[in-house]
Design a protein around this motif. Sequence first.
Motif, PDB file in Angstrom:
ATOM      1  N   PHE A 261       0.849  -1.169   0.000  1.00 30.58           N
ATOM      2  CA  PHE A 261       0.000   0.000   0.000  1.00 30.58           C
ATOM      3  C   PHE A 261       0.901   1.240   0.000  1.00 30.58           C
ATOM      4  O   PHE A 261       2.106   1.136   0.259  1.00 30.58           O
ATOM      5  CB  PHE A 261      -0.898   0.009   1.239  1.00 30.58           C
ATOM      6  CG  PHE A 261      -2.024  -0.992   1.189  1.00 30.58           C
ATOM      7  CD1 PHE A 261      -3.342  -0.563   1.286  1.00 30.58           C
ATOM      8  CD2 PHE A 261      -1.791  -2.346   1.049  1.00 30.58           C
ATOM      9  CE1 PHE A 261      -4.392  -1.465   1.257  1.00 30.58           C
ATOM     10  CE2 PHE A 261      -2.827  -3.256   1.007  1.00 30.58           C
ATOM     11  CZ  PHE A 261      -4.135  -2.823   1.113  1.00 30.58           C
ATOM     12  N   PRO A 262       0.350   2.428  -0.285  1.00 28.05           N
ATOM     13  CA  PRO A 262       1.185   3.634  -0.237  1.00 28.05           C
ATOM     14  C   PRO A 262       1.879   3.782   1.120  1.00 28.05           C
ATOM     15  O   PRO A 262       1.299   3.485   2.160  1.00 28.05           O
ATOM     16  CB  PRO A 262       0.177   4.768  -0.472  1.00 28.05           C
ATOM     17  CG  PRO A 262      -0.945   4.125  -1.221  1.00 28.05           C
ATOM     18  CD  PRO A 262      -1.033   2.721  -0.700  1.00 28.05           C
ATOM     19  N   ARG A 263       3.115   4.261   1.074  1.00 33.41           N
ATOM     20  CA  ARG A 263       3.893   4.418   2.297  1.00 33.41           C
ATOM     21  C   ARG A 263       3.148   5.263   3.325  1.00 33.41           C
ATOM     22  O   ARG A 263       3.165   4.967   4.514  1.00 33.41           O
ATOM     23  CB  ARG A 263       5.248   5.045   1.957  1.00 33.41           C
ATOM     24  CG  ARG A 263       6.204   5.185   3.134  1.00 33.41           C
ATOM     25  CD  ARG A 263       7.445   5.942   2.701  1.00 33.41           C
ATOM     26  NE  ARG A 263       8.234   5.165   1.752  1.00 33.41           N
ATOM     27  CZ  ARG A 263       9.292   4.427   2.083  1.00 33.41           C
ATOM     28  NH1 ARG A 263       9.684   4.368   3.335  1.00 33.41           N
ATOM     29  NH2 ARG A 263       9.964   3.767   1.163  1.00 33.41           N
ATOM     30  N   TRP A 264       2.470   6.331   2.878  1.00 34.39           N
ATOM     31  CA  TRP A 264       1.787   7.219   3.818  1.00 34.39           C
ATOM     32  C   TRP A 264       0.656   6.519   4.547  1.00 34.39           C
ATOM     33  O   TRP A 264       0.306   6.903   5.665  1.00 34.39           O
ATOM     34  CB  TRP A 264       1.258   8.467   3.104  1.00 34.39           C
ATOM     35  CG  TRP A 264       0.331   8.202   1.948  1.00 34.39           C
ATOM     36  CD1 TRP A 264       0.643   8.211   0.620  1.00 34.39           C
ATOM     37  CD2 TRP A 264      -1.068   7.883   2.017  1.00 34.39           C
ATOM     38  NE1 TRP A 264      -0.456   7.918  -0.145  1.00 34.39           N
ATOM     39  CE2 TRP A 264      -1.522   7.713   0.689  1.00 34.39           C
ATOM     40  CE3 TRP A 264      -1.975   7.717   3.062  1.00 34.39           C
ATOM     41  CZ2 TRP A 264      -2.841   7.393   0.385  1.00 34.39           C
ATOM     42  CZ3 TRP A 264      -3.291   7.391   2.757  1.00 34.39           C
ATOM     43  CH2 TRP A 264      -3.715   7.235   1.435  1.00 34.39           C
ATOM     44  N   SER A 265       0.071   5.477   3.928  1.00 40.67           N
ATOM     45  CA  SER A 265      -1.083   4.808   4.549  1.00 40.67           C
ATOM     46  C   SER A 265      -0.677   3.999   5.771  1.00 40.67           C
ATOM     47  O   SER A 265      -1.524   3.702   6.629  1.00 40.67           O
ATOM     48  CB  SER A 265      -1.786   3.907   3.533  1.00 40.67           C
ATOM     49  OG  SER A 265      -0.988   2.790   3.185  1.00 40.67           O
ATOM     50  N   PHE A 349      -3.746  -3.687  -5.209  1.00 38.49           N
ATOM     51  CA  PHE A 349      -2.433  -3.180  -4.822  1.00 38.49           C
ATOM     52  C   PHE A 349      -1.418  -4.254  -5.212  1.00 38.49           C
ATOM     53  O   PHE A 349      -1.407  -5.339  -4.625  1.00 38.49           O
ATOM     54  CB  PHE A 349      -2.373  -2.885  -3.325  1.00 38.49           C
ATOM     55  CG  PHE A 349      -3.245  -1.738  -2.909  1.00 38.49           C
ATOM     56  CD1 PHE A 349      -2.772  -0.437  -2.940  1.00 38.49           C
ATOM     57  CD2 PHE A 349      -4.553  -1.958  -2.498  1.00 38.49           C
ATOM     58  CE1 PHE A 349      -3.574   0.626  -2.564  1.00 38.49           C
ATOM     59  CE2 PHE A 349      -5.368  -0.907  -2.118  1.00 38.49           C
ATOM     60  CZ  PHE A 349      -4.882   0.394  -2.153  1.00 38.49           C
ATOM     61  N   ARG A 362       4.808   3.587  -7.897  1.00 40.18           N
ATOM     62  CA  ARG A 362       3.994   4.008  -6.771  1.00 40.18           C
ATOM     63  C   ARG A 362       2.803   3.070  -6.642  1.00 40.18           C
ATOM     64  O   ARG A 362       2.149   2.748  -7.643  1.00 40.18           O
ATOM     65  CB  ARG A 362       3.514   5.445  -6.940  1.00 40.18           C
ATOM     66  CG  ARG A 362       4.639   6.466  -6.928  1.00 40.18           C
ATOM     67  CD  ARG A 362       4.076   7.880  -6.939  1.00 40.18           C
ATOM     68  NE  ARG A 362       3.285   8.140  -5.739  1.00 40.18           N
ATOM     69  CZ  ARG A 362       3.779   8.535  -4.580  1.00 40.18           C
ATOM     70  NH1 ARG A 362       5.082   8.720  -4.446  1.00 40.18           N
ATOM     71  NH2 ARG A 362       3.003   8.765  -3.545  1.00 40.18           N
ATOM     72  N   PRO A 363       2.477   2.622  -5.420  1.00 43.23           N
ATOM     73  CA  PRO A 363       1.357   1.682  -5.241  1.00 43.23           C
ATOM     74  C   PRO A 363       0.018   2.225  -5.719  1.00 43.23           C
ATOM     75  O   PRO A 363      -0.858   1.458  -6.110  1.00 43.23           O
ATOM     76  CB  PRO A 363       1.346   1.429  -3.729  1.00 43.23           C
ATOM     77  CG  PRO A 363       2.715   1.781  -3.257  1.00 43.23           C
ATOM     78  CD  PRO A 363       3.187   2.884  -4.154  1.00 43.23           C
ATOM     79  N   GLU A 364      -0.152   3.558  -5.689  1.00 41.77           N
ATOM     80  CA  GLU A 364      -1.423   4.135  -6.112  1.00 41.77           C
ATOM     81  C   GLU A 364      -1.744   3.798  -7.568  1.00 41.77           C
ATOM     82  O   GLU A 364      -2.909   3.755  -7.953  1.00 41.77           O
ATOM     83  CB  GLU A 364      -1.404   5.658  -5.947  1.00 41.77           C
ATOM     84  CG  GLU A 364      -1.302   6.126  -4.508  1.00 41.77           C
ATOM     85  CD  GLU A 364       0.131   6.320  -4.050  1.00 41.77           C
ATOM     86  OE1 GLU A 364       0.339   7.068  -3.085  1.00 41.77           O
ATOM     87  OE2 GLU A 364       1.047   5.709  -4.653  1.00 41.77           O
ATOM     88  N   ARG A 365      -0.711   3.565  -8.382  1.00 43.75           N
ATOM     89  CA  ARG A 365      -0.961   3.305  -9.800  1.00 43.75           C
ATOM     90  C   ARG A 365      -1.783   2.042 -10.015  1.00 43.75           C
ATOM     91  O   ARG A 365      -2.648   1.992 -10.876  1.00 43.75           O
ATOM     92  CB  ARG A 365       0.358   3.205 -10.560  1.00 43.75           C
ATOM     93  CG  ARG A 365       1.021   4.554 -10.809  1.00 43.75           C
ATOM     94  CD  ARG A 365       2.115   4.412 -11.847  1.00 43.75           C
ATOM     95  NE  ARG A 365       2.660   5.708 -12.219  1.00 43.75           N
ATOM     96  CZ  ARG A 365       3.546   5.873 -13.198  1.00 43.75           C
ATOM     97  NH1 ARG A 365       3.962   4.828 -13.879  1.00 43.75           N
ATOM     98  NH2 ARG A 365       3.997   7.080 -13.487  1.00 43.75           N
ATOM     99  N   TRP A 370      -3.564   4.580 -13.914  1.00 40.37           N
ATOM    100  CA  TRP A 370      -2.751   5.666 -14.435  1.00 40.37           C
ATOM    101  C   TRP A 370      -3.180   5.879 -15.877  1.00 40.37           C
ATOM    102  O   TRP A 370      -3.259   4.941 -16.654  1.00 40.37           O
ATOM    103  CB  TRP A 370      -1.281   5.311 -14.358  1.00 40.37           C
ATOM    104  CG  TRP A 370      -0.375   6.382 -14.894  1.00 40.37           C
ATOM    105  CD1 TRP A 370      -0.023   7.539 -14.271  1.00 40.37           C
ATOM    106  CD2 TRP A 370       0.288   6.388 -16.155  1.00 40.37           C
ATOM    107  NE1 TRP A 370       0.814   8.265 -15.070  1.00 40.37           N
ATOM    108  CE2 TRP A 370       1.029   7.593 -16.237  1.00 40.37           C
ATOM    109  CE3 TRP A 370       0.337   5.511 -17.230  1.00 40.37           C
ATOM    110  CZ2 TRP A 370       1.796   7.920 -17.341  1.00 40.37           C
ATOM    111  CZ3 TRP A 370       1.098   5.837 -18.331  1.00 40.37           C
ATOM    112  CH2 TRP A 370       1.822   7.028 -18.376  1.00 40.37           C
TER     113      TRP A 370
END
Length: 460
Positions: A261-265, A349, A362-365, A370
């Motif tokens: 998952f995104p690092r920020w999450s 993910f 980036r995991p968001e992709r 994208w």
Amino acid sequence: MTRGTTFRETMSGTVRLDDGRVRPVRLDLRASADRVLRPLGTTEARVEGRVRIAGLADDPRLTGELEISPLAARRIRYRLAFTADGRRLVLDGWKSVTPRRPVTSMTVLPFTLYEDARPIGTGTLRFRPVRSLAPFLASFRFPLRDDPDALAAPRWKGAAGRTEVWYTTVTDPATGTGLWLHHELTAPADGSAAYAHGWAAVFPKEGPVRHARFGPLPWTPGGPGFTAAGVSAGPGRLAGEAGAMRWELTEQAAGATLFTFPRWSWRHPLLPAAQILPAARATYDGTFAHEDGTLVLEGAPGASARIYGHGNARRWSWLHADLGGGDVLEIVAAVSMRPGLRRLPPLVFLALRRNGRTWPRRPERSAIGWAGALRFRAAIGLPTWTVTGRAGLRRIRVTVTQPPDLTLALDYTDPDGSHATCHNCERADVDVRLDRWWGRWRPEAHWHLDGTAHAEVGTR
């Protein structure tokens, strides 16, 4: 968080075995250090890669250590372990750095080959500057490093309606047996006392799948990881018992942290849940006893992961696949329980770490797409499920098969008291096809694992 160093190196040469035979040798190595290289000091690095010795070995799971000390100790030492026809061999040697012969001393590696501490051959490897220097220099990266020990520490701060999981999956290379250790902290949504529980499961190559639960037990905060009544899952060590099962394992990280998952999450828990792998790859040594005997693990590949969130998804699928040669694939595809999100297709993910780099970047992709939403899609089902997707100039297709007789169904209880059922298989098959766009789609890589992937499907 600190900066590390990674680079790749290729060497070739010959080895003279103790029976007089001379064999060509090639090493393709990836080195990873937890700090930036220190030219005036000593830097320790982990090594993984592939060794090929004509007629003797072709092992893509080589592991070892590298001591880089060109000025302080005037040497660069390699100690590399690999398997050849079931025999465990060690290549040990060093480059003796001297200012009188700087190029030769930095590019020539004399070595000795050992089996059970007994020398069985000697040889010389060479780094070829003309064809290898440019890719060697281009391979250097200085990535941010997260402390795996810190990532193993509990996240829960006392809030109701939370769940936190430490889980480990391992494949015993000697027997093909899969292992699953699950440790969970549950803080009920009604504000009642948090409790610890979990289970262990063994998936033999032949014979029935077996499992045993432990808990519920009172949760005692303050440990370096999961700790409850003799069951522990912390940095470098797992121990405990459940029913007739007992285990005592040491864990050695063999890959950097992977944020599925995104690092920020993970740092800011805004999503319903987040998952990370403090070490994307690891090796395990120790014993695992169960009703049918005791497994003795030596360098068994696997990984430990973490989950923190509000509970399980409405539907989900999960895959961890060690693709060999240091490559690893992690997938989590899930449908949220939250109103408004539960009607959406599964968010995917996906993280493919290949040749030391992670795709998509980036995991968001993979989750939101994208150049178009939902470019990654999951078809969740049993016994087979698939994930397909595209990011940048690459596309991927993953097919996972969980044999019914090797799949274990277990009940999960969420903090709100609702239930879900996971269907877990630690001996799954997986086929991965990666294509690249060169004016048209062309195959770039293909992996097929037979009984060594770890997978799960969750339903309600």
